[in-house]
Design a protein around this motif. Sequence first.
Motif, short mmCIF file in Angstrom:
data_model
loop_
_atom_site.label_atom_id
_atom_site.label_comp_id
_atom_site.label_asym_id
_atom_site.label_seq_id
_atom_site.Cartn_x
_atom_site.Cartn_y
_atom_site.Cartn_z
N PRO A 162 0.83 -1.21 0.00
CA PRO A 162 0.00 0.00 0.00
C PRO A 162 0.86 1.26 0.00
N ASN A 163 0.28 2.33 -0.53
CA ASN A 163 1.00 3.60 -0.60
C ASN A 163 -0.01 4.74 -0.64
N GLY A 164 0.26 5.79 0.12
CA GLY A 164 -0.62 6.95 0.12
C GLY A 164 -1.51 7.01 1.34
N VAL A 165 -2.61 7.73 1.22
CA VAL A 165 -3.55 7.90 2.32
C VAL A 165 -4.33 6.60 2.53
N ILE A 166 -4.32 6.12 3.77
CA ILE A 166 -5.09 4.92 4.12
C ILE A 166 -6.43 5.30 4.74
N ALA A 167 -6.43 6.36 5.58
CA ALA A 167 -7.67 6.79 6.23
C ALA A 167 -7.60 8.27 6.58
N MET A 168 -8.74 8.94 6.47
CA MET A 168 -8.87 10.33 6.90
C MET A 168 -9.45 10.36 8.31
N SER A 169 -9.21 11.45 9.00
CA SER A 169 -9.65 11.58 10.39
C SER A 169 -11.13 11.91 10.47
N PHE A 170 -11.84 11.27 11.40
CA PHE A 170 -13.22 11.63 11.71
C PHE A 170 -13.26 12.67 12.83
N ALA A 171 -12.15 12.83 13.57
CA ALA A 171 -12.08 13.80 14.64
C ALA A 171 -11.88 15.21 14.09
N MET A 172 -11.12 15.33 13.01
CA MET A 172 -10.86 16.64 12.40
C MET A 172 -10.99 16.52 10.89
N PRO A 173 -12.06 17.03 10.30
CA PRO A 173 -12.26 16.95 8.85
C PRO A 173 -11.07 17.54 8.09
N GLY A 174 -10.63 16.81 7.04
CA GLY A 174 -9.54 17.28 6.22
C GLY A 174 -8.17 16.83 6.67
N LEU A 175 -8.08 16.20 7.84
CA LEU A 175 -6.79 15.74 8.37
C LEU A 175 -6.55 14.29 7.95
N VAL A 176 -5.37 14.01 7.43
CA VAL A 176 -4.99 12.63 7.16
C VAL A 176 -4.69 11.95 8.49
N GLU A 177 -5.41 10.86 8.75
CA GLU A 177 -5.17 10.12 9.99
C GLU A 177 -4.03 9.12 9.81
N THR A 178 -4.10 8.32 8.74
CA THR A 178 -3.15 7.22 8.56
C THR A 178 -2.66 7.19 7.12
N SER A 179 -1.36 7.01 6.93
CA SER A 179 -0.80 6.97 5.58
C SER A 179 0.47 6.13 5.57
N THR A 180 0.92 5.80 4.35
CA THR A 180 2.17 5.06 4.20
C THR A 180 2.84 5.50 2.89
N ASN A 181 4.16 5.47 2.87
CA ASN A 181 4.94 5.93 1.73
C ASN A 181 6.02 4.92 1.39
N LEU A 182 6.03 4.46 0.13
CA LEU A 182 7.09 3.58 -0.36
C LEU A 182 8.26 4.47 -0.76
N ALA A 183 9.23 4.63 0.15
CA ALA A 183 10.22 5.69 0.03
C ALA A 183 11.37 5.37 -0.90
N SER A 184 11.98 4.19 -0.76
CA SER A 184 13.18 3.92 -1.57
C SER A 184 13.38 2.44 -1.82
N VAL A 185 14.03 2.17 -2.96
CA VAL A 185 14.43 0.82 -3.34
C VAL A 185 15.90 0.92 -3.76
N LYS A 186 16.80 0.21 -3.05
CA LYS A 186 18.22 0.39 -3.29
C LYS A 186 18.98 -0.94 -3.30
N PHE A 187 19.91 -1.08 -4.25
CA PHE A 187 20.90 -2.15 -4.19
C PHE A 187 21.98 -1.71 -3.20
N GLU A 188 22.21 -2.52 -2.18
CA GLU A 188 23.11 -2.11 -1.09
C GLU A 188 24.42 -2.90 -1.06
N GLY A 189 24.73 -3.67 -2.09
CA GLY A 189 25.93 -4.50 -2.07
C GLY A 189 25.67 -5.81 -1.35
#
Length: 207
Positions: free
Chosen positions: A152-179
């Motif tokens: 998964p990547n991006g916004v998973i859920a928005m907040s019900f406590a504060m409209p417009g706030l991202v509650e939960t998210s995930t980001n696929l940041a990097s893929v690297k050959f490390e030796g």
Amino acid sequence: FIGCAGGIDSVAEFTYKEVDIPAGYFCCKVQVKGLKGGHSGGDIHLGLGNANKLLNRFLSQTFKKYDMYLCEIDGGNLRNAIPREAYAIFGVPTRFKSEFVKRYDLFAADLKAEFRFREPNFKITLNEMPEVDQVLDARTQFGLVYSLVGVPNGVIAMSFAMPGLVETSTNLASVKFEGDNRIVVTSSQRSSVESAKTYVMQMVESV
């Protein structure tokens, strides 16, 4: 000022074997670039393109259609940044070269149309490369490519406590050959709810 309560870094490591690429293959490089990027907390709600996800959409289609061999993959840098660029070097049977290029052209046109408003400077390029001798073993390639498509990547859920706030998210940041025949995949999960943060981490871990 209201901010995120916490985050988790989920890091996956793939260990691969190098094998000889079969005869009758041509090698090429596909590169995604020109994306806006941004902070994985402050900009995740904008729905921007993630270079690692877009690149592996193409690789998975190629892998499924042809007997593809992956040589190298690289994307993103910082753990808290949405990746702007990524590339892969791989081989495809020479007898399918013209068909493969046509499928690439269709894929590139579809992506440009999909992201024309969000990512007006988005580019994806295909260039032929000199032949390589060593590629990833089939099992590692399968696990890597399909995991990067499925995670998964991006916004998973928005907040019900504060409209417009991202509650939960995930980001696929990097893929690297490390030796040492290691590929390291770094992702970052955030949530203002502790149990939701743990759950999105479990999603990533499961994939």
